[in-house]
Design a protein around this motif. Structure first.
Motif, PDB file in Angstrom:
ATOM      1  N   PRO A  89       0.633  -1.405   0.078  1.00 38.38           N
ATOM      2  CA  PRO A  89      -0.080  -0.048   0.342  1.00 38.38           C
ATOM      3  C   PRO A  89       0.776   1.643  -0.180  1.00 38.38           C
ATOM      4  O   PRO A  89      -0.110   2.350   0.212  1.00 38.38           O
ATOM      5  CB  PRO A  89      -0.711  -0.139   1.253  1.00 38.38           C
ATOM      6  CG  PRO A  89      -1.012  -1.564   1.940  1.00 38.38           C
ATOM      7  CD  PRO A  89       0.659  -2.229   1.172  1.00 38.38           C
ATOM      8  N   GLY A  90       2.103   1.267  -0.128  1.00 38.77           N
ATOM      9  CA  GLY A  90       2.798   2.095  -0.604  1.00 38.77           C
ATOM     10  C   GLY A  90       3.071   3.344   0.721  1.00 38.77           C
ATOM     11  O   GLY A  90       2.589   2.765   1.991  1.00 38.77           O
ATOM     12  N   ARG A  91       2.092   4.218   1.036  1.00 39.54           N
ATOM     13  CA  ARG A  91       1.665   5.555   2.390  1.00 39.54           C
ATOM     14  C   ARG A  91       0.796   6.045   2.405  1.00 39.54           C
ATOM     15  O   ARG A  91       0.190   5.600   3.333  1.00 39.54           O
ATOM     16  CB  ARG A  91       2.426   6.415   1.157  1.00 39.54           C
ATOM     17  CG  ARG A  91       3.712   6.872   1.378  1.00 39.54           C
ATOM     18  CD  ARG A  91       3.492   9.130   1.101  1.00 39.54           C
ATOM     19  NE  ARG A  91       4.888   9.293   0.679  1.00 39.54           N
ATOM     20  CZ  ARG A  91       5.326  10.419   0.134  1.00 39.54           C
ATOM     21  NH1 ARG A  91       4.297  10.752  -0.676  1.00 39.54           N
ATOM     22  NH2 ARG A  91       6.568  10.715   0.309  1.00 39.54           N
ATOM     23  N   THR A 116       6.803  -5.509   3.261  1.00 40.01           N
ATOM     24  CA  THR A 116       6.847  -5.878   3.799  1.00 40.01           C
ATOM     25  C   THR A 116       7.998  -5.196   4.494  1.00 40.01           C
ATOM     26  O   THR A 116       8.644  -4.906   5.605  1.00 40.01           O
ATOM     27  CB  THR A 116       7.998  -7.126   3.552  1.00 40.01           C
ATOM     28  OG1 THR A 116       7.491  -6.444   1.604  1.00 40.01           O
ATOM     29  CG2 THR A 116       7.885  -8.209   2.430  1.00 40.01           C
ATOM     30  N   SER A 117       8.102  -3.972   3.986  1.00 41.68           N
ATOM     31  CA  SER A 117       8.889  -2.029   4.490  1.00 41.68           C
ATOM     32  C   SER A 117       8.696  -1.569   6.000  1.00 41.68           C
ATOM     33  O   SER A 117       7.503  -1.628   6.100  1.00 41.68           O
ATOM     34  CB  SER A 117       8.779  -1.438   3.321  1.00 41.68           C
ATOM     35  OG  SER A 117       9.431  -0.005   3.973  1.00 41.68           O
ATOM     36  N   PRO A 118       9.399  -1.594   7.090  1.00 45.02           N
ATOM     37  CA  PRO A 118       9.387  -1.427   8.025  1.00 45.02           C
ATOM     38  C   PRO A 118       8.859   0.191   7.581  1.00 45.02           C
ATOM     39  O   PRO A 118       7.614   0.436   7.977  1.00 45.02           O
ATOM     40  CB  PRO A 118      10.158  -1.460   8.993  1.00 45.02           C
ATOM     41  CG  PRO A 118      10.773  -3.079   7.826  1.00 45.02           C
ATOM     42  CD  PRO A 118      10.607  -2.996   7.265  1.00 45.02           C
ATOM     43  N   ALA A 150      -4.352  -3.786  -5.167  1.00 46.74           N
ATOM     44  CA  ALA A 150      -3.186  -4.063  -5.998  1.00 46.74           C
ATOM     45  C   ALA A 150      -2.865  -2.722  -7.074  1.00 46.74           C
ATOM     46  O   ALA A 150      -2.850  -2.995  -7.671  1.00 46.74           O
ATOM     47  CB  ALA A 150      -2.407  -5.658  -6.061  1.00 46.74           C
ATOM     48  N   ASN A 151      -1.975  -2.014  -6.006  1.00 47.04           N
ATOM     49  CA  ASN A 151      -2.011  -0.464  -7.447  1.00 47.04           C
ATOM     50  C   ASN A 151       0.084  -0.763  -7.472  1.00 47.04           C
ATOM     51  O   ASN A 151       0.467  -0.603  -6.245  1.00 47.04           O
ATOM     52  CB  ASN A 151      -2.193   0.408  -6.768  1.00 47.04           C
ATOM     53  CG  ASN A 151      -1.591   1.669  -8.029  1.00 47.04           C
ATOM     54  OD1 ASN A 151      -2.529   1.694  -9.705  1.00 47.04           O
ATOM     55  ND2 ASN A 151      -1.426   2.776  -7.569  1.00 47.04           N
ATOM     56  N   GLU A 152       0.718  -0.756  -8.724  1.00 45.56           N
ATOM     57  CA  GLU A 152       1.710  -0.902  -8.490  1.00 45.56           C
ATOM     58  C   GLU A 152       2.416  -1.644  -7.470  1.00 45.56           C
ATOM     59  O   GLU A 152       3.737  -1.460  -6.985  1.00 45.56           O
ATOM     60  CB  GLU A 152       2.634   0.369  -8.900  1.00 45.56           C
ATOM     61  CG  GLU A 152       1.934   1.103  -9.901  1.00 45.56           C
ATOM     62  CD  GLU A 152       3.359   2.192 -10.231  1.00 45.56           C
ATOM     63  OE1 GLU A 152       4.666   1.991 -10.250  1.00 45.56           O
ATOM     64  OE2 GLU A 152       2.944   3.147 -10.079  1.00 45.56           O
ATOM     65  N   ASP A 155       4.252  -5.484 -10.190  1.00 42.40           N
ATOM     66  CA  ASP A 155       6.084  -4.405 -10.770  1.00 42.40           C
ATOM     67  C   ASP A 155       6.827  -4.444 -10.353  1.00 42.40           C
ATOM     68  O   ASP A 155       8.263  -4.187 -10.562  1.00 42.40           O
ATOM     69  CB  ASP A 155       5.898  -3.032 -11.642  1.00 42.40           C
ATOM     70  CG  ASP A 155       5.155  -1.760 -10.950  1.00 42.40           C
ATOM     71  OD1 ASP A 155       4.363  -1.436 -10.993  1.00 42.40           O
ATOM     72  OD2 ASP A 155       6.520  -2.177  -9.693  1.00 42.40           O
ATOM     73  N   ALA A 156       7.073  -4.496  -8.435  1.00 44.03           N
ATOM     74  CA  ALA A 156       7.613  -4.714  -8.218  1.00 44.03           C
ATOM     75  C   ALA A 156       8.507  -6.458  -8.087  1.00 44.03           C
ATOM     76  O   ALA A 156       9.652  -6.335  -7.439  1.00 44.03           O
ATOM     77  CB  ALA A 156       7.766  -3.993  -7.144  1.00 44.03           C
ATOM     78  N   LEU A 157       7.817  -7.397  -8.126  1.00 43.40           N
ATOM     79  CA  LEU A 157       8.105  -8.726  -7.697  1.00 43.40           C
ATOM     80  C   LEU A 157       9.171  -8.746  -8.501  1.00 43.40           C
ATOM     81  O   LEU A 157       9.470  -8.928 -10.306  1.00 43.40           O
ATOM     82  CB  LEU A 157       6.711  -9.415  -7.806  1.00 43.40           C
ATOM     83  CG  LEU A 157       5.862  -8.893  -6.352  1.00 43.40           C
ATOM     84  CD1 LEU A 157       4.801  -9.819  -6.310  1.00 43.40           C
ATOM     85  CD2 LEU A 157       6.523  -8.650  -4.852  1.00 43.40           C
TER      86      LEU A 157
END
Ligand code: SAH
Length: 354
Positions: A89-91, A116-118, A150-152, A155-157
């Motif tokens: 979800p980004g921000r 996954t990103s803290p 799932a937006n963008e 493409d990060a996988l």
């Protein structure tokens, strides 16, 4: 014994260089996974001061229209209890805007973020404090339908690459010379892993595949088949399998060499919508689209929404017109980005998918 100062954790390029020196060149997918895990874990890359801007960061209209699209499906499905799920979800901006629009339609679901990103989890907690976080899709609730966005994300996988050399296809690996990373051709791969229609492609051709994306779509489609609900996937992509290298790096709003500076620039690859659609259908979901993002938002009423917002805040009229154009114009995000829906058993067909 004397105390030795703690050795600092080596930086990602040094860690990767050491791993390659000891164990040999690594698959492109392993390089991309390590680079992106480090990249996202250590920063918020979104926005004007970051590396790239996504649709929900351009305008609140993007998340609001997706919220209305979801609320309409929920309404026509008979207004069941369900969960809102977002992947990467980004921000948290899309979720916040979508949840506000859904609440106006009477839908106030529990929120689940797969992230996954803290660093980004912390930003998401500011935007949607009552969310629950998941490391991957396996722990999502099983007791009710899921509305998944799932937006963008896909493409990060990580993608694997194979490259044609002479008469054979070889796995593409990442080697390291001194401190430089560079792609090389590894062992030849058996012909039967190369899609039949592409086997005779010209020397130098590259084919990509993303088993991680396929596995997630399979898991989501199985959930939708068993539990009901829908998933909306928005990304840039193509209908593969196809020949072509799409792995790219973005840093400070410009393109960079994807093999430079691992962990310090965003690595993406275009999403193979046809392969994901095929897997979703095999796993029990109905697939609608993909349709161009410009058409999708147009049918959902972005022009009317922009006009209404501009009437309420006349001084923002210019910004709103510009955001509308960036999200929908074919030369901006309107044509390269596409929206695809996966629909669970017994659920109605979605709006705006042609
Ligand atoms: N959807 C957001 C952010 C897109 S950036 C937007 O449109 O603005 C990609 C997002 O996916 C980030 O939140 C990143 O941390 C997350 N992400 C990347 N790889 C992931 C993985 N393997 N598992 C879960 N989240 C991941």
């Amino acid at each position: 014994m004397t105390d030795t100062p703690a050795t600092p954790e080596p930086l990602l390029p040094e860690r990767l260089a050491r791993a390659i020196t000891l164990g040999g060149p690594i698959p492109v997918a392993q390089f991309m996974a390590a680079a992106n895990a480090h990249y996202y874990a250590t920063r918020d890359p979104l926005g004007a001061t970051g590396d790239f801007v996504t649709a929900p960061e351009i305008s609140q209209m993007f998340g609001e229209l997706i919220g209305l699209w979801l609320a309409d499906l929920w309404d026509r499905a008979g207004r069941p209890e369900l969960h809102y799920v977002e992947l990467g979800p980004g921000r948290g901006t899309l979720a916040k805007d979508a949840l506000r629009a859904m609440a106006k339609a009477g839908l106030m679901p529990p929120v689940h973020f797969v992230e996954t990103s803290p660093a980004l989890r912390a930003a998401q907690a500011q935007a949607v404090p009552h969310a629950q976080w998941h490391d991957d899709v396996t722990s999502l609730p099983e007791d009710a339908p899921l509305l998944i966005v799932a937006n963008e994300f896909f493409d990060a996988l990580p993608v694997y690459q194979i490259v044609r050399r002479g008469e054979a296809w070889h796995e593409r690996l990442v080697a390291c010379q001194d401190t430089m990373f560079l792609p090389i051709a590894g062992k030849a791969v058996p012909d039967d892993i190369v899609p039949e229609a592409l086997r005779d492609a010209a020397a130098g051709s590259i084919i990509e595949s993303s088993p991680a994306s396929v596995a997630i779509v399979r898991a989501l489609a199985k959930r939708l088949a068993a539990q009901g609900g829908a998933a909306l996937i928005v990304d840039y992509g193509y209908d593969g399998p196809a020949v072509g290298e799409t792995l790219q790096a973005v840093k400070g709003h410009g393109f960079a060499n994807p093999f430079d500076n691992p962990g310090d620039q965003d690595l993406t690859a275009h999403v193979d919508f046809a392969t994901l659609a095929g897997m979703a259908e095999l796993s029990g979901a109905a697939v609608h689209g993909p349709v161009a993002q410009g058409d999708f938002l147009g049918l959902l009423g972005i022009a009317e929404r922009a006009a209404a917002l501009a009437r309420a805040q006349p001084d923002r009229g210019g910004d709103l017109a510009e955001a509308h154009r960036r999200l929908t114009h074919p030369s901006e995000m309107g044509a390269l980005f596409r929206a695809m829906a996966l629909i669970g058993k017994g659920w109605p067909a979605p709006a705006a998918m042609g």
